[in-house]
Design a protein around this motif. Structure first.
Motif, mmCIF file in Angstrom:
data_model
loop_
_atom_site.group_PDB
_atom_site.id
_atom_site.type_symbol
_atom_site.label_atom_id
_atom_site.label_comp_id
_atom_site.label_asym_id
_atom_site.label_seq_id
_atom_site.Cartn_x
_atom_site.Cartn_y
_atom_site.Cartn_z
ATOM 1 N N ARG A 1 10.294 -9.276 0.281
ATOM 2 C CA ARG A 1 10.401 -8.897 -1.317
ATOM 3 C C ARG A 1 9.808 -9.906 -2.337
ATOM 4 N NH1 ARG A 1 15.404 -8.722 1.384
ATOM 5 N NH2 ARG A 1 15.642 -10.054 -0.487
ATOM 6 N N GLY A 2 10.054 -9.816 -3.337
ATOM 7 C CA GLY A 2 10.068 -10.314 -4.235
ATOM 8 C C GLY A 2 10.862 -11.339 -4.848
ATOM 9 N N ARG B 1 5.466 -7.842 -3.440
ATOM 10 C CA ARG B 1 5.699 -9.276 -4.460
ATOM 11 C C ARG B 1 4.603 -9.130 -5.017
ATOM 12 N NH1 ARG B 1 4.898 -13.841 0.542
ATOM 13 N NH2 ARG B 1 2.750 -13.763 0.106
ATOM 14 N N LYS B 2 4.240 -10.110 -6.475
ATOM 15 C CA LYS B 2 3.822 -10.310 -7.563
ATOM 16 C C LYS B 2 2.759 -10.646 -6.311
ATOM 17 C CE LYS B 2 3.784 -13.066 -10.586
ATOM 18 N NZ LYS B 2 4.746 -13.655 -12.130
ATOM 19 N N ASP C 1 0.599 -4.614 -8.736
ATOM 20 C CA ASP C 1 1.235 -5.448 -9.908
ATOM 21 C C ASP C 1 2.847 -4.903 -9.918
ATOM 22 O OD1 ASP C 1 1.353 -3.234 -11.807
ATOM 23 O OD2 ASP C 1 0.506 -4.817 -13.581
ATOM 24 N N ASP C 2 3.067 -4.559 -8.694
ATOM 25 C CA ASP C 2 4.719 -4.119 -8.411
ATOM 26 C C ASP C 2 5.827 -5.056 -7.932
ATOM 27 O OD1 ASP C 2 4.132 -1.151 -9.140
ATOM 28 O OD2 ASP C 2 4.715 -0.362 -7.360
ATOM 29 N N LEU C 3 6.502 -5.652 -8.453
ATOM 30 C CA LEU C 3 7.742 -6.355 -7.436
ATOM 31 C C LEU C 3 9.022 -5.091 -7.172
ATOM 32 C CD1 LEU C 3 7.248 -10.233 -8.825
ATOM 33 C CD2 LEU C 3 10.097 -8.494 -8.484
#
Ligand code: SF4
Length: 379
Positions: A121-122, A143-144, A244-246
């Motif tokens: 995860r981010g 993650r970014k 670009d999800d986090l």
């Protein structure tokens, strides 16, 4: 050139389950293969989760086993335990990970170029398992920075500065390009005596570039990979470049609940009593019910919530030979009333201290030790 396989390993934990759902929802055109390395010693909740995911994605999750054991009808863990003459695995002798997780996965993949999606995860600070096989490349969609450390090391290598600037110039222009070029052109300090300093400097540079745009950074990395033998070099395009999800811990539970796949029961906190106070415990990880990476409070959870599994875990121990799941104490010692009470008290104090610091993040860390230890069990 052979096209890459896209695979995701379902460990039975919440993060890989959420990733399977996320990829199915957001990247339906990726031809994804789902697999599960069955140790034969998982909690029933894990097997239920696997079935729920299969129903949701409408696809079979391939059960992988070590070839050696697949020829027999034996339980995978027990089969190998016998060949190790009862020598229980431990953090320093992790034959279980190799025999039950890594070997089946790497045999399954063979020499085909493979993109392996990993549910780190981010909000986690860890790299996760990265295969030593060159044909397997890991991607981290939550993650970014979706790229693995080895890729980042090459992209940001000071000797590649001019190449990376040129690649950026084909994706950006104007002021944004000027800003990026300033950062790219500043080499980070390498300390030959202290790898951690080098790592920190490299990471700072990475963060600065990501802050100026995740998508252009992804495109530059993809172009760079085209000049290498990484599996992604075999792909003409990669939809994850636009990602670009986090996603953090709360997002994971939301995905599981909203999809109807559900959160495995063992993550749901249950109350316990100690000295007339009430604490809460749960299991923080998937994997074998007797996993030696679990915390002491999780052993107590197992004893109180699944006593028959605890007894089975006890039966594996042979204190005379020194074969125990925990160093310096047997499971029989652990469930002595005084010891159980002490473990609960310590756990309750730790949780209260974290709460009094009003640190949601710290509570998450204490709650969520899936990130520790068996990284390869969460490939
Ligand atoms: S979950 Fe724990 S016991 Fe099971 S294979 Fe992984 S490290 Fe070994």
């Amino acid at each position: 050139m052979e096209k890459a396989k896209h695979v995701i390993g379902i460990s039975g934990g919440k993060d890989s389950a959420a990733l399977a759902i996320y990829l199915f929802e957001n990247y339906p055109h990726l031809d994804m293969t789902y697999y599960f390395c069955d140790t034969g010693k998982e909690l029933d909740d894990t097997y239920r989760l696997i079935e729920n995911i299969e129903n949701y994605i409408g696809k079979k999750i391939i059960r992988l086993q070590n070839d050696e054991v697949a020829k027999t009808n034996e339980n995978p863990f027990d089969y190998f335990l016998k060949s190790y003459r009862g020598y229980l695995p431990s953090p320093t002798a992790r034959w279980c990970t190799k025999k039950l997780k890594l070997d089946p996965f790497e045999n399954f993949v063979g020499d085909a170029p493979t993109i392996s999606y990993v549910g780190i995860r981010g909000d986690e600070d860890r790299e996760g398992y990265i295969s030593t096989k060159k044909n397997i490349q890991s991607i981290f969609p939550f993650r970014k920075n979706i790229w693995a450390e080895d890729v980042i090391n090459k992209v940001l290598y000071n000797g590649n500065i001019s190449m990376i600037s040129d690649l950026y110039a084909s994706h950006l222009n104007g002021r944004q390009l000027d800003k990026v070029i300033d950062i790219v052109h500043t080499p980070f300090d390498v300390d030959p005596k202290d790898k951690n300093i080098t790592k920190r400097n490299r990471r700072n540079k990475l963060e600065q570039l990501l802050d100026l745009g995740v998508i252009p950074f992804n495109k530059v990395v993809f172009d760079f990979l085209k000049t290498t033998e990484y599996p992604l070099a075999t792909e003409e395009d990669f939809p994850m470049l636009e990602n670009d999800d986090l996603l953090i811990r709360e997002d994971i539970f939301k995905i599981l609940r909203e999809s109807g796949v559900g959160v495995p029961e063992y993550y749901e906190k249950k109350p316990y009593q100690v000295e007339e106070k009430t604490g809460e415990y749960a299991r923080s990880r998937s994997g074998c019910y007797f996993c030696f990476f679990q915390q002491k409070i999780e052993w107590i959870w197992l004893y109180e919530q699944h006593p028959s599994l605890f007894i089975q875990a006890m039966e594996y121990e042979n204190a005379e030979e020194g074969f125990t799941w925990n160093q310096h104490e047997t499971l029989a010692d652990l469930i002595e009333p005084k010891r159980t009470e002490q473990i609960k008290k310590e756990h309750l104090n730790r949780m209260n201290r974290a709460k009094s610091k009003d640190s949601k993040f710290l509570i998450d860390i204490l709650d969520d030790t899936e990130s520790e230890g068996c990284a390869a069990c969460f490939i």
